[in-house]
Structure formats: C-alpha cells, structure tokens
Write an enzyme that holds these catalytic residues in place. Structure first.
Site, PDB file in Angstrom:
ATOM      1  N   ILE A  29      -3.864   3.969   1.752  1.00  0.00           N
ATOM      2  CA  ILE A  29      -4.210   4.111   3.164  1.00  0.00           C
ATOM      3  C   ILE A  29      -5.284   5.178   3.379  1.00  0.00           C
ATOM      4  CG2 ILE A  29      -2.407   5.768   3.782  1.00  0.00           C
ATOM      5  CD1 ILE A  29      -2.100   3.916   6.394  1.00  0.00           C
TER       6      ILE A  29
ATOM      7  N   TYR B 132       0.825  -1.202   0.000  1.00  0.00           N
ATOM      8  CA  TYR B 132       0.000   0.000   0.000  1.00  0.00           C
ATOM      9  C   TYR B 132       0.857   1.249   0.000  1.00  0.00           C
ATOM     10  CZ  TYR B 132       0.717   0.819   5.028  1.00  0.00           C
ATOM     11  OH  TYR B 132       1.263   1.079   6.269  1.00  0.00           O
ATOM     12  N   CYS B 133       0.221   2.338  -0.429  1.00  0.00           N
ATOM     13  CA  CYS B 133       0.831   3.665  -0.406  1.00  0.00           C
ATOM     14  C   CYS B 133      -0.266   4.632   0.012  1.00  0.00           C
ATOM     15  CB  CYS B 133       1.443   4.015  -1.760  1.00  0.00           C
ATOM     16  SG  CYS B 133       0.260   4.129  -3.113  1.00  0.00           S
ATOM     17  N   ALA B 134      -0.164   5.866  -0.402  1.00  0.00           N
ATOM     18  CA  ALA B 134      -1.167   6.858  -0.006  1.00  0.00           C
ATOM     19  C   ALA B 134      -2.491   6.638  -0.733  1.00  0.00           C
ATOM     20  CB  ALA B 134      -0.652   8.275  -0.259  1.00  0.00           C
TER      21      ALA B 134
END
Length: 130
Positions: free
Chosen positions: A115, A86-88
């Site tokens: 996220i 995951y990332c932003a």
C-alpha cells in the site's frame, strides 16, 4: 512485528513445495493493480496487515485478515474469484499468496511494494477507522 515474522518463517519452513498444478501468484505494480481493479468487478481485495495498520490506511473495499489469522480464517476467502493481496510493502502479501496457492486458490495477485507504493503512486486510499 516479531510474531508476524515468526509466523512467516514458520509458513516457509513447514509448508510443502507447490504441487505442479498449483496456481502461482502474479506480482502487480501499483499501476497494474489499479488497472485490474477497474477491469475486474469480481476482484476480492485482501489486506493481510494488522488491525492498526488497516485503520490508518487501506484500499476501498478491502477485507482485513491479518496474516497471523489467515490459516484459521481461510474459509472466508472465495475460491471462485480472483484475489488481490496487499500489505505494507509486499512481503507479507507475497507469503500469503504463496500459502493461498498451496491451498488451491486459482487466481492470485500480489501488490508489489504494498500500500505504500500504491499511495506513493498517487492512487486513492482511505484513511482512519472503518
């Protein structure tokens, strides 16, 4: 941010196409990711954001390897466990899972919406420094 964008573009241009037998990552929405986290105790959580982003908010148990360090730190990732990346918002993680698939990682998941979507859905996050 520019450096990360450059790195992503570099990966897209320089990496060869996926071999026919390469793994393909599955995109999961936050609810699907939450479900798989509850079902798979062996799931490895990989955060590919920056250190500053990680310190602000993260998933419990996630390991941080910023995307610009992924190629040189790839040996830290297990090949015998599923990996949820995951990332932003989901773009860096999508690039990371494509790269990992090319490197032979067999079971990969991308958190669509990142996220931010996870937190907006009301799922738990940790805030502050680790």
């Amino acid at each position: 941010m520019r450096r990360q964008l450059f790195y992503l573009l570099f990966l897209l241009i320089m990496l060869p196409p996926l071999p026919a037998d390469a793994a393909v990552a599955q995109n999961l929405n936050p609810r699907e990711a939450f479900t798989i986290l509850g079902q798979r105790s062996d799931l490895y959580l990989l955060d590919v954001r920056s250190t500053g982003e990680y310190r602000q908010v993260r998933l419990e148990g996630a390991r941080l390897i910023p995307i610009d360090q992924l190629s040189r730190r790839i040996a830290e990732l297990p090949k015998d466990r599923p990996i949820l990346v995951y990332c932003a918002v989901g773009s860096r993680s999508a690039q990371a899972v494509n790269y990992l698939a090319r490197q032979g990682y067999p079971e990969l998941y991308n958190l669509s919406g990142g996220i931010y979507a996870w937190a907006q859905s009301g799922f738990p996050v940790l805030q502050g420094g680790p």
